[in-house]
Design an enzyme around this catalytic site. Structure first.
Site, PDB file in Angstrom:
ATOM      1  N   LYS A 165      -9.573   2.216  -2.066  1.00 51.48           N
ATOM      2  CA  LYS A 165      -9.789   1.591  -0.752  1.00 51.48           C
ATOM      3  C   LYS A 165     -11.154   1.967  -0.181  1.00 51.48           C
ATOM      4  CE  LYS A 165      -7.241   0.770   3.581  1.00 51.48           C
ATOM      5  NZ  LYS A 165      -6.035   1.155   4.356  1.00 51.48           N
ATOM      6  N   CYS A 176      -5.117  -3.404   2.574  1.00 46.75           N
ATOM      7  CA  CYS A 176      -4.881  -3.403   4.025  1.00 46.75           C
ATOM      8  C   CYS A 176      -6.149  -3.672   4.844  1.00 46.75           C
ATOM      9  CB  CYS A 176      -4.201  -2.087   4.406  1.00 46.75           C
ATOM     10  SG  CYS A 176      -3.236  -2.208   5.941  1.00 46.75           S
ATOM     11  N   GLU A 221       0.860  -1.199   0.000  1.00 47.99           N
ATOM     12  CA  GLU A 221       0.000   0.000   0.000  1.00 47.99           C
ATOM     13  C   GLU A 221       0.894   1.247   0.000  1.00 47.99           C
ATOM     14  OE1 GLU A 221      -2.121   0.166   3.693  1.00 47.99           O
ATOM     15  OE2 GLU A 221      -3.551   1.697   3.026  1.00 47.99           O
ATOM     16  N   VAL A 263      -0.254  -2.504  10.710  1.00 52.21           N
ATOM     17  CA  VAL A 263       0.398  -2.161  11.980  1.00 52.21           C
ATOM     18  C   VAL A 263      -0.071  -3.086  13.107  1.00 52.21           C
ATOM     19  CG1 VAL A 263       0.836   0.249  11.418  1.00 52.21           C
ATOM     20  CG2 VAL A 263      -1.364  -0.388  12.430  1.00 52.21           C
TER      21      VAL A 263
END
Lengths: 267, 267
Positions: free
Chosen positions: A111, A144, A41, A171
């Site tokens: 997205k 993501c 990404e 993350v």
């Protein structure tokens, strides 16, 4: 039987250093030949934009300079690639994935599920979950945080995707395992290309990206996985016919067995 | 804060030995006090019916003798229980889960996604995915193979379920891991009660059930897990408020972030 050589490049883009990030990619892919390459990404710009204005300054459309260099990488690889980039479209900015070959952009995914401060920088995706033809193989894209919503991969699979390319800047540690379920429940190949490294461009928001990019097969097998903290170029051969077959027992087909009249998706 | 003591009993029902299976359950639960107990799929009869006629011979309605004994177990536990049983309803037979307390049946769930030879024995479920009140806590049920279809848990969670009770007779090894994803993507508690043991009542169809009954929390944590091949009574305390909160970051609510206008579920 359609066998494809697929690849991913896990690395640490440096924020705002677009030229340098593209150069790193060109170096990492210098000897690569493949049918499909998946990149992370926002792989040309880095992730943590401070605000919409900053994202706007980096966003490009299909004629942008990054797209041209990515098309060059695709040409040298001899196939197509999926790259996460900040997309400009009129006054809008999207966190997008571009499907690119030597001719340029073949298709966009924007997205749909924005995470955290992305909502301050990007418009929510408005193209749904489109599927694109690579010869006889159908390719879908998600980005993501889309992984957390089963509707993302489901929409792509029902639209016929054999492969889901999944650029990521993860993350949290949950997605890698969940991609086993996403592949299994849809009988598709998934290629999650995650980044590594850290960013801290907003106060008290130090981000550490979790690597472990993964390819998963339609039966939930983890085909290959990257390291948690090092750059890696990973390739694999996949037989995409396996993703076309939704029959899992003599009497069970995971799509034919769906019962939409029994589902309710209202809150 | 609503704290519940929840329990499951993993064991090996013997095919056709309804009285004996109920006696084993009564013994295993003799000293159990809990708010909610989950039992396996088809826990009174065993799993592998040879045909519809055989299933019909064992199927019971809300006034059946097994329901009465199960209500007795619920009464002694001081709570409610979810038990997988073969349900008779007029000429129809369902692979059902009954929610039972000391008064009898509070609600039914009829298995929506039938697996393998179940299609020869049972009618497909026709009640959707209903949710029931246990005081202020909302309970949903799904059965075994339903896990593979993300629509099952999604329907229950969107209808408000805090807990998904999941009676199972799993013969494949994938579900236990996937339940982490089901819990995470819906922020609910899941209680999968699987059986153990073997059955071989159809030619060349020897079934080995995989145990490893699991409770998973809304953050994907595996709270507790049973052994692969031994009977087990497992209890845990859960704070169901955690499943009422769908906010995962300051700006992300997993239900509010859904984008139904961007999804497409047609083949």
């Amino acid at each position: 039987m359609i066998v494809m050589k697929v690849a991913l490049v896990q690395f640490a883009p440096e924020f705002g250093m677009v030229e340098e990030n593209l150069e790193i990619l060109e170096q990492l892919c210098a000897d690569l030949r493949c049918d499909l390459l998946v990149l992370p990404e926002l792989c040309t710009t880095g992730y943590q934009f401070r605000d919409r204005q900053e994202a706007s300054a980096f966003a490009e459309d299909k004629d942008g300079p990054s797209i041209k260099r990515l098309a060059g990488i695709a040409e040298r690889c001899g196939g197509a690639l999926v790259a996460g980039i900040a997309e400009a479209s009129g006054d809008q900015i999207f966190n997008s994935a571009a499907l690119i070959n030597s001719d340029g952009v073949l298709g966009w995914y924007r997205k749909v599920h924005l995470f955290g401060t992305e909502k301050d920088c990007f418009d929510p995706g408005d193209l749904g979950f489109p599927v694109f033809d690579l010869g006889e193989v159908k390719l879908g894209m998600m980005i993501c945080f889309d992984w957390l919503f089963p509707e993302s991969a489901r929409s792509l699979a029902l639209a016929g995707a054999h492969i889901i390319a999944h650029p990521a800047n993860l993350v949290l540690p949950y997605c890698q395992n969940a991609m086993i379920t996403r592949a299994l429940e849809n009988r598709v190949f998934t290629i999650t290309c995650n980044r590594i490294g850290q960013e801290e461009r907003l106060p008290d928001q130090r981000l550490s990206f979790t690597g472990r990019s993964r390819m998963v097969g339609p039966d939930g097998t983890v085909l290959t996985e990257g390291p948690p903290d090092k750059a890696a170029l990973i390739t694999w051969f996949i037989n995409t016919d396996r993703a076309g077959d939704k029959q899992i027992t003599a009497s069970n087909n995971i799509f034919a067995d769906r019962r939409p009249d029994q589902y309710r998706f209202e809150k």
